[in-house]
Structure formats: structure tokens, C-alpha cells
Design a protein around this motif. Structure first.
Motif, PDB file in Angstrom:
ATOM      1  N   ILE B 186      25.939  41.934  29.889  1.00 40.11           N
ATOM      2  CA  ILE B 186      25.346  41.697  28.578  1.00 40.11           C
ATOM      3  C   ILE B 186      25.548  40.253  28.126  1.00 40.11           C
ATOM      4  CG2 ILE B 186      25.254  42.445  26.169  1.00 40.11           C
ATOM      5  CD1 ILE B 186      24.471  44.675  28.020  1.00 40.11           C
ATOM      6  N   ALA B 187      26.807  39.793  28.138  1.00 39.21           N
ATOM      7  CA  ALA B 187      27.088  38.472  27.595  1.00 39.21           C
ATOM      8  C   ALA B 187      26.891  37.373  28.636  1.00 39.21           C
ATOM      9  CB  ALA B 187      28.509  38.422  27.049  1.00 39.21           C
ATOM     10  N   GLY B 188      27.059  37.708  29.900  1.00 32.86           N
ATOM     11  CA  GLY B 188      26.927  36.681  30.925  1.00 32.86           C
ATOM     12  C   GLY B 188      28.130  35.756  30.991  1.00 32.86           C
ATOM     13  N   ASP B 189      29.277  36.233  30.539  1.00 31.41           N
ATOM     14  CA  ASP B 189      30.501  35.430  30.611  1.00 31.41           C
ATOM     15  C   ASP B 189      31.517  36.140  31.496  1.00 31.41           C
ATOM     16  OD1 ASP B 189      29.570  33.576  28.642  1.00 31.41           O
ATOM     17  OD2 ASP B 189      30.042  35.064  27.112  1.00 31.41           O
ATOM     18  N   PRO B 190      31.360  36.104  32.774  1.00 27.42           N
ATOM     19  CA  PRO B 190      32.233  36.922  33.631  1.00 27.42           C
ATOM     20  C   PRO B 190      33.625  36.319  33.788  1.00 27.42           C
ATOM     21  CG  PRO B 190      30.681  35.714  34.975  1.00 27.42           C
ATOM     22  CD  PRO B 190      30.430  35.308  33.549  1.00 27.42           C
ATOM     23  N   PHE B 191      34.315  36.159  32.672  1.00 27.37           N
ATOM     24  CA  PHE B 191      35.645  35.560  32.748  1.00 27.37           C
ATOM     25  C   PHE B 191      36.737  36.600  32.876  1.00 27.37           C
ATOM     26  CE2 PHE B 191      33.352  32.165  30.453  1.00 27.37           C
ATOM     27  CZ  PHE B 191      33.477  31.230  31.449  1.00 27.37           C
ATOM     28  N   ILE B 192      36.355  37.871  32.816  1.00 28.92           N
ATOM     29  CA  ILE B 192      37.345  38.931  32.853  1.00 28.92           C
ATOM     30  C   ILE B 192      36.950  39.804  34.033  1.00 28.92           C
ATOM     31  CG2 ILE B 192      36.020  40.043  31.002  1.00 28.92           C
ATOM     32  CD1 ILE B 192      38.571  41.393  30.090  1.00 28.92           C
ATOM     33  N   GLU B 193      37.902  40.082  34.885  1.00 27.85           N
ATOM     34  CA  GLU B 193      37.557  40.730  36.153  1.00 27.85           C
ATOM     35  C   GLU B 193      38.620  41.734  36.575  1.00 27.85           C
ATOM     36  OE1 GLU B 193      35.814  41.783  38.338  1.00 27.85           O
ATOM     37  OE2 GLU B 193      33.960  40.719  37.875  1.00 27.85           O
ATOM     38  N   LEU B 194      38.233  42.551  37.550  1.00 25.39           N
ATOM     39  CA  LEU B 194      39.149  43.499  38.143  1.00 25.39           C
ATOM     40  C   LEU B 194      39.905  42.774  39.253  1.00 25.39           C
ATOM     41  CD1 LEU B 194      39.572  46.438  37.578  1.00 25.39           C
ATOM     42  CD2 LEU B 194      37.943  46.982  39.345  1.00 25.39           C
ATOM     43  N   LEU B 195      41.241  42.812  39.216  1.00 25.63           N
ATOM     44  CA  LEU B 195      42.037  42.103  40.210  1.00 25.63           C
ATOM     45  C   LEU B 195      42.921  43.095  40.964  1.00 25.63           C
ATOM     46  CD1 LEU B 195      43.447  39.398  37.773  1.00 25.63           C
ATOM     47  CD2 LEU B 195      41.308  39.268  39.025  1.00 25.63           C
ATOM     48  N   GLU B 196      43.402  42.685  42.103  1.00 23.36           N
ATOM     49  CA  GLU B 196      44.371  43.456  42.900  1.00 23.36           C
ATOM     50  C   GLU B 196      43.802  44.806  43.344  1.00 23.36           C
ATOM     51  OE1 GLU B 196      47.015  41.914  43.762  1.00 23.36           O
ATOM     52  OE2 GLU B 196      47.139  40.325  42.257  1.00 23.36           O
ATOM     53  N   ARG B 197      44.627  45.542  44.075  1.00 23.09           N
ATOM     54  CA  ARG B 197      44.198  46.823  44.621  1.00 23.09           C
ATOM     55  C   ARG B 197      45.262  47.882  44.396  1.00 23.09           C
ATOM     56  NH1 ARG B 197      40.277  45.207  44.187  1.00 23.09           N
ATOM     57  NH2 ARG B 197      38.573  44.686  45.577  1.00 23.09           N
ATOM     58  N   GLY B 198      44.883  49.122  44.625  1.00 22.60           N
ATOM     59  CA  GLY B 198      45.840  50.219  44.553  1.00 22.60           C
ATOM     60  C   GLY B 198      46.398  50.393  43.164  1.00 22.60           C
ATOM     61  N   SER B 199      47.679  50.741  43.100  1.00 23.80           N
ATOM     62  CA  SER B 199      48.239  51.016  41.770  1.00 23.80           C
ATOM     63  C   SER B 199      48.437  49.722  40.996  1.00 23.80           C
ATOM     64  CB  SER B 199      49.555  51.764  41.888  1.00 23.80           C
ATOM     65  OG  SER B 199      50.547  50.894  42.376  1.00 23.80           O
ATOM     66  N   GLN B 200      48.352  48.600  41.693  1.00 23.76           N
ATOM     67  CA  GLN B 200      48.475  47.316  40.998  1.00 23.76           C
ATOM     68  C   GLN B 200      47.131  46.840  40.445  1.00 23.76           C
ATOM     69  OE1 GLN B 200      51.066  45.349  40.080  1.00 23.76           O
ATOM     70  NE2 GLN B 200      52.186  47.179  40.651  1.00 23.76           N
ATOM     71  N   GLN B 201      46.075  47.619  40.685  1.00 16.50           N
ATOM     72  CA  GLN B 201      44.761  47.195  40.224  1.00 16.50           C
ATOM     73  C   GLN B 201      44.792  46.985  38.714  1.00 16.50           C
ATOM     74  OE1 GLN B 201      41.335  49.823  40.926  1.00 16.50           O
ATOM     75  NE2 GLN B 201      40.381  48.033  41.847  1.00 16.50           N
ATOM     76  N   GLN B 202      44.226  45.885  38.260  1.00 15.96           N
ATOM     77  CA  GLN B 202      44.325  45.540  36.849  1.00 15.96           C
ATOM     78  C   GLN B 202      43.182  44.636  36.427  1.00 15.96           C
ATOM     79  OE1 GLN B 202      47.284  42.138  36.340  1.00 15.96           O
ATOM     80  NE2 GLN B 202      48.127  43.243  38.088  1.00 15.96           N
ATOM     81  N   ILE B 203      42.952  44.613  35.135  1.00 22.78           N
ATOM     82  CA  ILE B 203      41.977  43.687  34.563  1.00 22.78           C
ATOM     83  C   ILE B 203      42.696  42.372  34.334  1.00 22.78           C
ATOM     84  CG2 ILE B 203      40.551  43.256  32.508  1.00 22.78           C
ATOM     85  CD1 ILE B 203      39.459  45.480  34.190  1.00 22.78           C
ATOM     86  N   GLY B 204      42.012  41.273  34.516  1.00 23.19           N
ATOM     87  CA  GLY B 204      42.689  40.003  34.268  1.00 23.19           C
ATOM     88  C   GLY B 204      41.723  38.847  34.176  1.00 23.19           C
TER      89      GLY B 204
END
Ligand code: SF4
Ligand code: FES
Lengths: 173, 818
Positions: B186-204
Motif C-alpha cells: 500500500i505505502a511502498g515503503d518496505p522498510f519493515i521486513e520479516l527477518l531470521e528463521r524458525g523460532s527466531q523469526q521476527q519483524i525488524g
């Protein structure tokens, strides 16, 4: 109305003289309440004096008489009132409304709010019956320190919630 | 619930399936659905709510949370595993069983919920989402009552700030990716992303790149848990102690629907309202977070009058202030006359009161709403092409979405009308709308609308438009397709010939033209005649019949309304300096927004009587003889006319504060001057305006030739400048968290220009005029040579105040500090 009725009446008076007296000599003699009596509220502290209240407002939510007002606040490293992120910045109980049901105590997730046995809650004006945080906070016991101050018992709120009493004992040694 | 199968087959013979539709069965109910519809929405139409987290009607399906599992049977064969209903589209003959009818689906959902909660901290008491949290609600409805997980939960350090405004608590996140999808899609500002894998998977976010987006607040609103919260609303209240009032944003001309949540007479937060015609479910961060200006400590609460002896302002009663104001205005009116500057932020009702006040109490047409650079050409354009347009006959948000092509002239959508930007991006992304930006460099908005930059020198826009058929015939071809639109921004008023060129191009291509000002009140003020040449409803002042019509409806004597077109803002100020006008009535005008602040300053000190209707002290206050406090938007009702010409009506949010709207103050002031405005309340004002109705007079289109530009001399450059969304605007006062998300204050030049002028890129640049100079960091961009871009009102750089220059001015440029 029979002839002997007045005498009967005195009979009642006479018999009562031998019964247990129910009159309270209040206020000369203060009545000791049952241990679980629902009296004035108290906001408890952690062993180092930090407040247990996290300002979650669940007590206000639970209150059927809408007697409680809470506003949360944000702890900072420089100004900390409770372990963790959030504390109760403003806390008021209106004793004109409180019905002493204790639902707020059940709602409190941190055991911050409990009730004391103190029942002398009468006054001649409305203003003084709205108790604020200062009136409700538990007194500082030995080893406690008036907040704001940093967490003394551990590094984070987990330490306080999981092993608060042990850490406090250790700190006192 | 079970339904006899024969009954279903019976019914199937009755239901006719229209073209492009399919028929399926959900929980035993037959339903016809358009092809391509998602199962979860078909179910919703039937009133069957399937629990969900990641699904959002305005985002592309992701199937990330798996909470929406249902049992599906295709062609009589059950699918081996429960399916995510938010990613599966309907198909003919499908048989779907949700948690209501299928124990399998129910168990699957409960299982997903249990897994989601394994690492969730369950810290609801200290979470801002508590009480309005989809996770909380659905855990109660579909989850277990106890936990079987006794091991240690995975933890993360508690909130990290991913911008000054947005805080992220990764422990609470359920990885639904609504936030990342919103930002990317929507905004076109992809500054926030899904990082890491498994149980450490997190937004960042990346280390050195904060979550820089004008729309970041929307992620907070759509996060289905309390993982994203705002610094501004942190721990302020619970949903149960908030009163929610529908409202309309006062920040820009988009007129977004909002929901204002308040407690104990104080606004705590604003949320996006849902209005598919206008803002869909989004608003920009300015509209969401900037509202504390209304509770600033310096807000006026009492009227003030200038003490005759001490020369200082002192508080007074309303009666005294109004009497003094009325007497002063009557005197100056009868001497040389009074001018009226309304400012561009009024509601329609308030602007109408100003317009009527000028006409019948001050008997003048010297009124102008444009507290910014303006031109006679602009007024001609507004009179001939803008006034009277409305969603039925003009450009709309939906129209933009459907347009095959859009040309943006002197308009920076992301900075000036963010919701227009979102629609342009949506159109370009989904419908492949071609977006052409006639501007100076490839701004983020050009990239995010997949647009084409038509670069020109500031001031050369008109010539560029005239040259389009010759040099860029493809643009003209695109604009000739039915439904194409041309959007003109307020900056066009600084470019001679721009409006003329736009009208010519529109005539040639048949594209529809829309004018998109920045401020919320400008369209409304135009419609009610807060202009020197128009009366309410688009009637020309010079049209005798129109004047008589207005006079009759207003019940005033014939000839009260002057037939002479009035002066515009600059005209009024010049006349004050020259002594051709004596008095001034000023609404919310900041002299430093005006084309020549020095002239404004001179006019203010020269005027013999000034009445200021203001919320908070401004540069006008120091000169005012009477200051009348007025209500901010939350404390009054009214309506705005957004750029489409759509009425955006709102009620009072905070009742009973005692603050008076402008229309009420002017009404009483007029009574003191023996004139009746009948605008005691916004409702009365609206009713009075409605009695007049629209009757747009035909007017001549602007006709100003494009000027010949001479190239800048050595050491000089042409200035390109416009305002940013988040800048020094006074409606953003008192919001440090919002201010922290403003874009960096840098100047831009092309590499070649930097070489010519001896400017070190990455170093500093000094831009100066005869009036002053500003120094700021500089970076390279794809500007035309000989052009320097500077933000108009950000940080220490206030182009009007420091330089008294504007878009298209020639300025001296040098490297380093002055
Ligand atoms: S932060 Fe919120 S919106 Fe983003 S993935 Fe996590 S739960 Fe979803
Ligand atoms: S709502 Fe369907 S997978 Fe998340």
C-alpha cells in the motif's frame, strides 16, 4: 390486651439482661474485623519499594460501581516506579461510590491491589473521599525505598515476578 | 448443524448462477459468489465469521497465520488437510465446512491458536492493544482455557523503537505480516521486513534505516496483536474508557474519515475511519498523530484587547472585546475600508461567515482565503474550472483509481495530499495506470507510483506543458484515453502560465482536471466566496443578476454588495501599506506563509485596526487590536469540502468546552455592527448557505502565456521548493514523536550543477537572496542543471521567512557555510 401484658414486657427486658451485649463501644473501643473484611484498598510494593501497580486499569474495568480511575505511565531508566515498562501514573478510588465488593482485587494481575481491614471511611466532604495514589500506597517498610529508583532486586521484571521474595531475602543478607 | 442433503439438491435447481459466478456450499448453505472471491469473504457475506489474523481485505492474501483453516471438499472428494480460507478462491461445486459445522476445522483452529500462544508473552495487562485485541478475542472464542506448554518461552528485549513513533514488541508478534505487506504494497515503503528463521523469526528494520514512512501509523492500527504500538498513545487509556467520535481530518484537502478517541475532555488518539470512497481504511501519520496543537499551553481562552494606555494586550470580557472590535471595524470601514484574510483551514460554515461578514458588515469584496503564494491566473482558473465541481461531475478518488493515465502538475502527492498518493499507487500497481509527474526530480512518490518524471526547470512547467504534443506525444496519447486525469497542485500558482497550459492541455486531450490544494479549507472557502471575485456558490461579483439574487436571499438592501471585484491577499497587504485600506480581519494566517513576509509585516504594523480570530499566538497577535479566541476542529462541528468537492461533515467531538467557532464569533460581531449573518451555529450557517445554493457563473479561462526564462547567471540557480508532509506546520506542534519521522532536511542539486557551482556533494550548501540565506546539507539527485531544491518549511530552513523566495525564484548558491 391482657392484664399481665405490661409485666410480660418487663419480662423481656429482664431476660435480656442475661444475654451477651451487642452494643459496640465505638469509637472508644475499636472493633477488630474478620481477617478478610473488605476495608480500604492498598497498593502494595515490591520488597525494594517499587510499586506493584502496572496501571493496567483492569480494576477499573472490573469495578461495577465505576469507582476507580487509573491512567498508565511509561517508566524510563531515569524515572522508574515499577519493574517493567508500565506503571500507574494516576490512581484514584472514589469511596463515595465503592461498594466494597472486592472485584477489583480479583482482577488485579500483579496482586498490587488488596484490601485492608481499615473501615473508617467517613468524612464530611466529598473531595476527601476520593483517595489518590499517595493515600492508597502501602507504607514503606524497612528495606524499602521511595520510588522512583532503579530495579534493586534484579535486572528485569521477570526477576521480580518469579523470585521477588528470595531476591529480597538475599539482598538483606 | 446438519442439513439433509436432498434439501440442498432441491434448492440447487432454483438458484440461477449469473455469468462469472460460481455456486458453492458453506456450512450447508448454498451461496453464489463471483469468481475469484476468497472463501473467507464469501463466508462473511453469509454471516459466518472465520477467525483470522493475517487476512485483510485491502492487502494481498498471504496465508501466513493459518488461523482461518476450514475443511474443503471438491467434486465430492475432501481435500486431505484443512485449507486456509483466506487464500483459497471459490470454485463451482465446492463444499466448505467451517468451525461451526466441522470438528476437524474447529480442532485445527484451536491447534493453531495454541501454537500462536506458545511464545506469546500474555502480558495483556501492560499491552496497549488489551481490550481491542483480535488475538485476545479469538483466544477466548477458539482457544484452550489452559496452557500445555510449561517450558520457557522465547523472549526478546521489550519494545525496540523502529522509528521515533513506532515501537515494536517482537514477543507479541504472531508473524501475520500485515505490517510488512501494508508497507510494501500500500505505502511502498518496505522498510519493515520479516527477518531470521524458525523460532527466531521476527519483524525488524535494517540497522541504519528506521521505519521511514508517512503511513507507518496504519501498521499500528492493523496489527492484530500489540506488537506495534505508538509512542504517542503509549499507556494512555483502555478502549473501555475511550469515547469514540467519528470525525474528519483537518490536516489536508483529502478529507479523510477518522475516529477520534477521547477521554476526560482530552483527545487520546485518532484512528483511520473506513470510507471506501475517500481514504479506504488508511490515513497518513500527520492526520493520525498531529492533534495536540489544540491543547497547547499557549492557546487563547479569553478575548483580549489592546490597552489604550499601556499598549499591551489584556484579557477582557467577550462583550467588551466585541464592542471594541465592532467600533474599530466600523470606523475603519467608513474611512478607507477593511480587508479580510481568512486563511485556508476554515470549515465551510466558518468560511461562509467570513464571506458574508465581508460583504454585508464590511461592504467589501476585499477577502481572500489564500494565505500562500497566489496569482490572478490562479483565481481565473479556480473560477472557470474548479468552483462548482463535485464528485458527480469532477475527478474523484475512485476516478483516479480507474484512470488510464494521470498527469501531475506542480503537485507532490505524497507530501501534499497523501491519500491521493495512495490511490495513485494503488491504480498504478493494480490497474497499470500511467502516472506522469511534471516536476524537478525523481521524488519517492515518482518511484512508488511507478511513474515517469517529466523534468523541467522550476517556472518552466507551463512551457513544458505546451511542448508536450511536440516532445512527448505519448503522454498526450495516454491523456487522450477516456478517464484520464490531470491533477494540479497549489504550487502552480507560483508558475506563470501553468494553469493556462493545463486548461489548454485538458481541452486538447479531454482529460479531466482537478485542483488539489494542500490545506483542508481551501476548496470550501472557494465555494462560499471567500475570494475577491466570487460570491457564495460560484456567482461572479461582477454579475448583477447574481448579486441581486444573493442580496434577496440574504434579505439585505439592493446595492449592499459591491460590484467591484476586491483585492487579493497581496493586494490587501499592499493597500494597507499604501494607506488605501485601514483595517484588517485575520483568521488563521501565518504571515510567514505569505509570498512576501516582509510586506505582510509592514502591512500589519501599518494597519490602524486589526481583529485577529485565532487559536494560538501568531505573528499577527503582536499587531492585533482585538484577539478573539476560536474553537479548534475537535471542539466544533462543521464540514470541509475536500479536493473532490465532496462534503465531509463532522460533529463536535469535545462538547461543552465553551470555545466558539468562527461563524458564531463573526455573527455576534456583525450584530454589534448592525448586520445579521444568521450564522450563530455551524448548522445555521450551513442552512443559510444551502438557501443560496450553487449557481456557478460562466467565467473566462485563464490566459497567461508561458514566460521566456533566462538561464541563471554564474553562481546562481533556480529554486525548486515545496512543503513536506511532516514539517514545521503549526498544526503539528507538540508532537515530538511525529516530528522525529520527518524526512531529513537536505538540499538537492544535480552532479553537474554541483560541479559548476563548486559545491561538494555530501557537504553543505548555502542558498541566499538579497533578503537572507540558509545553509543545509546537500546531496545529488536527478534535477535539471542549474536547479537547486530546498524543502520549504523544514527544520531551520523556512524558504519564505529566510529568503523571501519561492518556487521558480533565482537564488545565489555557494558551497559550505555562508
Ligand atoms: S508486528 Fe503485528 S502486523 Fe506485523 S507481523 Fe507481527 S503481528 Fe503481524
Ligand atoms: S487469515 Fe488465513 S492464514 Fe491468516
Amino acid at each position: 390486651m391482657g392484664m399481665l401484658d405490661p409485666v410480660k414486657g418487663f419480662g423481656v427486658t429482664f431476660a435480656t439482661m442475661f444475654k451477651k451485649v451487642v452494643t459496640e463501644e465505638y469509637p472508644e473501643v475499636k472493633k477488630v474485623t474478620a481477617p478478610r473484611f473488605h476495608g480500604r484498598h492498598q497498593l502494595n510494593r515490591h520488597p525494594d519499594g517499587l510499586e506493584k501497580c502496572v496501571g493496567c486499569e483492569l480494576c477499573a474495568w472490573a469495578c461495577p460501581a465505576d469507582a476507580i480511575f487509573v491512567e498508565g505511565g511509561d517508566n524510563t531508566e531515569e524515572e522508574r516506579y515499577s519493574p517493567g515498562e508500565r506503571y500507574g501514573a494516576d490512581y484514584q478510588i472514589n469511596y463515595l461510590r465503592c461498594i466494597g465488593c472486592g472485584l477489583c482485587i480479583e482482577a488485579c494481575p500483579t496482586r498490587s491491589l488488596t484490601m485492608t481491614n481499615e473501615f473508617e471511611l467517613a468524612d464530611d466532604n466529598r473531595q476527601d473521599l476520593i483517595f489518590t495514589k499517595e493515600d492508597l500506597l502501602a507504607p514503606l517498610l524497612p528495606g524499602m525505598e521511595q520510588p522512583p529508583h532503579p530495579m534493586r532486586l534484579g535486572d528485569n521484571e521477570q526477576d521480580y515476578y518469579v523470585n521477588g521474595p528470595e531476591l529480597a531475602k538475599e539482598a538483606q543478607k | 448443524m446438519t442439513i439433509a442433503p436432498d434439501k440442498t439438491t432441491d434448492k440447487s435447481t432454483e438458484i440461477v448462477v449469473p455469468e462469472g459466478h460460481v455456486k458453492l456450499v458453506i456450512d450447508g448453505l448454498e451461496v453464489v459468489a463471483p469468481k475469484g472471491e476468497l472463501l473467507i469473504r464469501t463466508a462473511e457475506r453469509l454471516g459466518i465469521v472465520i477467525p483470522r489474523f493475517c487476512d485483510h481485505p485491502l492487502l494481498d492474501p498471504a496465508g501466513a497465520c493459518r488461523q482461518c483453516l476450514v475443511e474443503v471438499e471438491m467434486g465430492g472428494r475432501p481435500m486431505p488437510k484443512p485449507q486456509a480460507s483466506c487464500t483459497m478462491t471459490v470454485a463451482d461445486g465446492m463444499v466448505v465446512k467451517t468451525q461451526l459445522t466441522s470438528p476437524v476445522a474447529d480442532k485445527a483452529q484451536a491447534g493453531v491458536m495454541e501454537l500462536l500462544l506458545i511464545n506469546h508473552p500474555l502480558d495483556c495487562p501492560i499491552c496497549d492493544k488489551g481490550g481491542e485485541c483480535p488475538l485476545q478475542n479469538q483466544a477466548l472464542a477458539h482457544g484452550r482455557s489452559d496452557s500445555r506448554f510449561h517450558e520457557h518461552k522465547r523472549t526478546f528485549p521489550k519494545p525496540i523503537s523502529i522509528s521515533t513513533q513506532v515501537l515494536l514488541d517482537r514477543e507479541r508478534c504472531v508473524l501475520c505480516q500485515r505490517c510488512t505487506r501494508f508497507s510494501a504494497q500500500i505505502a511502498g515503503d518496505p522498510f519493515i521486513e520479516l527477518l531470521e528463521r524458525g523460532s527466531q523469526q521476527q519483524i525488524g528494520v535494517a540497522k541504519d534505516k528506521p521505519f521511514q514512512s508517512y503511513f507507518s501509523g496504519n501498521t499500528i492500527q492493523i496489527c492484530p496483536v500489540g506488537a506495534l504500538t505508538s509512542a504517542a498513545y503509549r499507556f494512555r487509556a483502555r478502549p473501555f474508557d475511550l469515547v469514540s467520535t467519528p470525525s474528519v481530518c483537518e490536516q489536508c484537502s483529502s478529507g479523510c474519515a477518522e475516529r477520534t478517541d477521547w477521554r476526560r475532555g482530552k483527545v487520546q488518539r485518532k484512528l483511520a475511519g473506513d470510507d471506501p470512497e475517500v481514504n479506504e481504511e488508511w490515513i497518513c501519520d500527520k492526520g493520525r498523530f498531529a492533534f495536540r496543537y489544540a491543547t497547547a499551553d499557549d492557546r487563547f481562552t479569553r478575548p483580549m484587547v489592546r490597552d489604550a494606555e499601556s499598549g499591551e494586550l489584556r484579557e477582557s470580557s467577550w462583550t467588551e472585546a466585541l464592542q471594541i472590535a465592532a467600533a474599530g471595524l466600523a470606523e475603519t470601514r467608513d474611512a478607507n475600508g477593511v480587508g479580510v484574510l481568512t486563511g485556508g483551514r476554515l470549515t465551510v460554515e466558518d468560511a461562509y461567515a467570513y464571506s458574508k461578514f465581508a460583504r454585508i458588515a464590511l461592504r467589501t469584496n476585499d477577502i481572500d482565503f489564500r494565505a500562500r503564494p497566489h496569482s490572478a491566473e490562479e483565481l481565473d482558473f479556480l473560477t472557470s474550472s474548479v468552483v462548482g465541481t463535485n464528485p458527480d461531475n469532477g475527478v474523484t478518488f475512485k476516478g483516479i483509481e480507474a484512470a488510464p493515465a494521470a498527469l501531475l502538475v506542480a503537485f507532490e502527492p505524497e507530501e501534499e495530499a497523501p491519500i491521493v498518493f495512495l490511490r495513485l499507487r494503488k491504480a498504478a500497481r493494480n490497474k497499470k495506470t500511467k502516472v506522469f509527474h511534471l516536476g524537478q526530480f525523481t521524488t519517492p512518490a515518482v518511484e512508488k507510483t511507478f511513474g515517469t518524471l517529466l523534468a523541467c526547470v522550476p517556472g518552466g512547467e507551463a512551457a513544458a506543458l505546451h511542448g508536450l504534443p511536440e516532445h512527448a506525444s505519448d503522454v498526450v496519447d495516454e491523456l487522450s484515453k477516456p478517464g484520464a486525469v490531470i491533477l494540479v497542485g497549489e504550487r502552480a500558482a507560483e508558475i506563470p502560465g501553468a494553469f493556462t497550459a493545463v486548461v489548454k492541455l485538458a481541452e486538447r486531450t479531454g482529460a479531466k482536471v482537478a485542483w488539489i490544494p494542500r490545506r483542508a479549507g481551501e476548496r470550501g472557502a472557494l465555494a462560499v466566496g471567500a475570494t475577491p471575485n466570487l460570491l457564495p456558490g460560484g456567482r461572479l461579483v461582477t454579475d448583477a443578476a447574481a448579486r441581486t439574487e444573493v442580496e434577496r436571499t440574504w434579505g439585505v438592501e439592493e446595492g449592499v454588495i459591491s460590484a467591484k471585484p476586491g483585492r487579493d491577499t497581496t493586494g490587501i497587504l499592499t493597500a494597507l501599506v499604501a494607506g488605501e485600506l485601514d483595517g484588517l480581519v485575520v483568521g488563521g494566517v501565518d504571515p510567514f506563509d505569505l509570498p512576501d513576509p516582509e510586506l505582510a509585516e509592514k502591512a500589519l504594523s501599518k494597519a490602524s485596526f486589526i481583529v485577529s480570530l485565532e487559536l494560538r499566538p501568531s505573528a499577527v497577535t503582536a499587531h492585533a487590536n482585538v484577539v478573539l479566541p476560536i474553537a479548534p476542529a475537535v471542539e466544533k462541528s462543521g464540514s470541509y469540502l475536500n479536493w473532490e468537492g465532496r462534503h465531509r461533515v463532522f460533529g463536535t467531538t469535545l462538547e461543552g468546552t465553551g470555545a466558539l467557532p468562527d461563524c458564531r464569533v463573526l455573527d455576534t460581531l456583525a450584530v454589534e455592527m448592525d448586520a445579521d449573518l444568521f450564522t450563530q451555529t455551524p448548522a445555521a450557517s450551513a442552512a443559510d448557505l444551502a438557501r443560496l445554493g450553487d449557481n456557478v457563473s460562466a467565467a473566462a479561462a485563464p490566459n497567461v502565456p508561458a514566460p521566456l526564462l533566462s538561464p541563471p547567471k554564474a553562481g546562481q540557480a533556480v529554486l525548486a521548493t515545496w512543503r513536506r508532509l511532516i514539517d514545521n506546520g503549526s498544526l503539528q506542534d507538540g508532537e515530538p514523536h511525529l516530528a522525529g519521522t520527518a524526512r531529513p532536511v537536505v538540499a538537492k542539486v544535480s552532479e553537474a550543477t554541483a560541479g559548476h557551482l563548486g559545491i561538494e556533494l555530501g557537504g553543505e550548501i548555502t542558498v541566499s537572496t538579497a533578503r537572507g540565506s540558509v545553509t543545509l546539507p546537500v546531496e545529488a539527485d536527478d534535477l535539471p542543471d542549474g536547479v537547486v531544491w530546498v524543502p520549504a518549511n523544514s527544520g531551520d530552513v523556512t524558504v519564505r521567512r529566510n529568503l523571501a523566495a519561492g518556487h521558480g525564484s533565482v537564488v545565489s548558491v555557494s558551497g559550505g557555510k555562508a
